[in-house]
Design a protein around this motif. Sequence first.
Motif, PDB file in Angstrom:
ATOM      1  N   ALA A 180       0.820  -1.220   0.000  1.00 44.53           N
ATOM      2  CA  ALA A 180       0.000   0.000   0.000  1.00 44.53           C
ATOM      3  C   ALA A 180       0.850   1.264   0.000  1.00 44.53           C
TER       4      ALA A 180
ATOM      5  N   ASN B 230       1.639   9.585 -12.345  1.00 40.71           N
ATOM      6  CA  ASN B 230       1.102   9.203 -11.031  1.00 40.71           C
ATOM      7  C   ASN B 230      -0.390   9.542 -10.954  1.00 40.71           C
TER       8      ASN B 230
ATOM      9  N   GLN C 111      -5.071   2.021  -4.946  1.00 36.75           N
ATOM     10  CA  GLN C 111      -4.920   0.966  -3.933  1.00 36.75           C
ATOM     11  C   GLN C 111      -5.589  -0.340  -4.347  1.00 36.75           C
TER      12      GLN C 111
ATOM     13  N   LEU D 280      -1.723   4.765  -9.894  1.00 41.14           N
ATOM     14  CA  LEU D 280      -0.261   4.821  -9.822  1.00 41.14           C
ATOM     15  C   LEU D 280       0.284   3.399  -9.945  1.00 41.14           C
TER      16      LEU D 280
HETATM   17  C1  LIG Z   1      -5.397   6.178  -2.851  1.00 41.61           C
HETATM   18  C2  LIG Z   1      -4.059   6.768  -3.215  1.00 41.61           C
HETATM   19  N1  LIG Z   1      -3.978   7.585  -4.265  1.00 41.61           N
HETATM   20  C3  LIG Z   1      -2.809   8.120  -4.628  1.00 41.61           C
HETATM   21  C4  LIG Z   1      -1.641   7.892  -3.937  1.00 41.61           C
HETATM   22  C5  LIG Z   1      -0.354   8.491  -4.375  1.00 41.61           C
HETATM   23  O1  LIG Z   1      -0.572   9.664  -5.109  1.00 41.61           O
HETATM   24  P1  LIG Z   1       0.341  10.003  -6.356  1.00 41.61           P
HETATM   25  O2  LIG Z   1       0.191   8.857  -7.308  1.00 41.61           O
HETATM   26  O3  LIG Z   1      -0.224  11.245  -6.880  1.00 41.61           O
HETATM   27  O4  LIG Z   1       1.740  10.130  -5.846  1.00 41.61           O
HETATM   28  C6  LIG Z   1      -1.692   7.068  -2.809  1.00 41.61           C
HETATM   29  C7  LIG Z   1      -0.427   6.801  -2.063  1.00 41.61           C
HETATM   30  O5  LIG Z   1      -0.344   6.505  -0.941  1.00 41.61           O
HETATM   31  C8  LIG Z   1      -2.923   6.485  -2.459  1.00 41.61           C
HETATM   32  O6  LIG Z   1      -3.010   5.671  -1.408  1.00 41.61           O
END
Ligand SMILES: Cc1ncc(COP(=O)(O)O)c(C=O)c1O
Length: 370
Positions: free
Chosen positions: A23, A81, A181, A201
Amino acid sequence: VKGWKQVRRLFPALENYTYLNAASGSPLSKRAARGAKRYYDEMLQHGDVPWDKWLERKEKIRDTLADFIGAIPAEVAFTLNTSHGMNLIAEMLKGKGEVLTMKDEFPSSTLPWIHRGFKLRFIRPARGVYTLQRIEEQISPHTKILLTSHVQYRTGFRQDLEAVGNLCRRKNLIFVVNATQSLGAFPVDVKRDNIDFLAFLGLKWPVAGYGIGGLYIGEKWLRSIRFPMVGWKSMKDPESMDNRKIHLRREASALEMGCPHFPGIFALGQSLELFQSIGKKRIRKRILDLGKYLAGKLEKMGLEILSPLEPGCRSGITIVKVDNPEDVRERLKRKNIIVSARGGGLRISTHFYNNRTDIDTLIKGLKEIT
Ligand SMILES: Cc1ncc(COP(=O)(O)O)c(C=O)c1O
């Protein structure tokens, strides 16, 4: 790949750590690393000569990714991302109206909308659970967009996307999903689930490392939305080099704009092939089985599990209540046991590369500490 032992051998980091932290960030598989490294090796030897070959390889991976989520290739773009994808989505939906979302969302879900002046309303869960009824009650005449994570990062609650997608269809809401997730762990079918936009991501459950994410835009939107950003690779014929007129290719890939980030894309491609060779259902079952084994062990220790335990809500994330989670996390790390401190406890992730021995090692470590 046939058995889980073989899967484990693809992840050298598992020899160094008891790694229960998908996670936050999964270890890389040898295959994903090879996908990226192959590109670097080719460029070392041949410079930019294989450009056309790399473009072809990239488009094959787009086909695979589209197939993986039930989309068509024109609906899929490679991003860096979740934030990247979600900012593009929010920009495309500017002016559409109010967003209804969940109190537990990760900031990358919500900040891109807040930044653009959208009004957001947050639904409170009941012990981590967002039931369909709870969501429906909160829909007002002003609600135009429903935004949710498939799996919540701080509780592990997994939403039933099909049910929420049907609700959105009934209420005529735009359905936006953060699948960071879940993607790679729990199957997503954008058509069945009536999803309009989705972002993820590649680092966590897709085990593809840093530098790669994905974006899905439903076909009907591709026809009508204003593309917020363009570059030479957004055009119908990039090689025309027209620097005066826009001949936009109405495909999600137009949002990639310029030269691609090949290594990340190739790593993701290898991961998707691995998932396909194992089978989505088998992966999902493996993750849930390990989660169940873990929850049983934690409860036996008398620890409180904060994640919703209803079978339909389970994911690869289990949050367990401990005193001073950050301190416990650090002490486990000194034993080479990797978890995170989140959601008021320890966040333990079980992915398909984990096994029962990992969980036993964690439990032993926890007993020694607490
Ligand atoms: C639900 C979720 N979205 C996005 C991210 C990460 O964001 P990004 O991909 O913008 O770095 C996480 C990271 O912990 C996450 O748990």
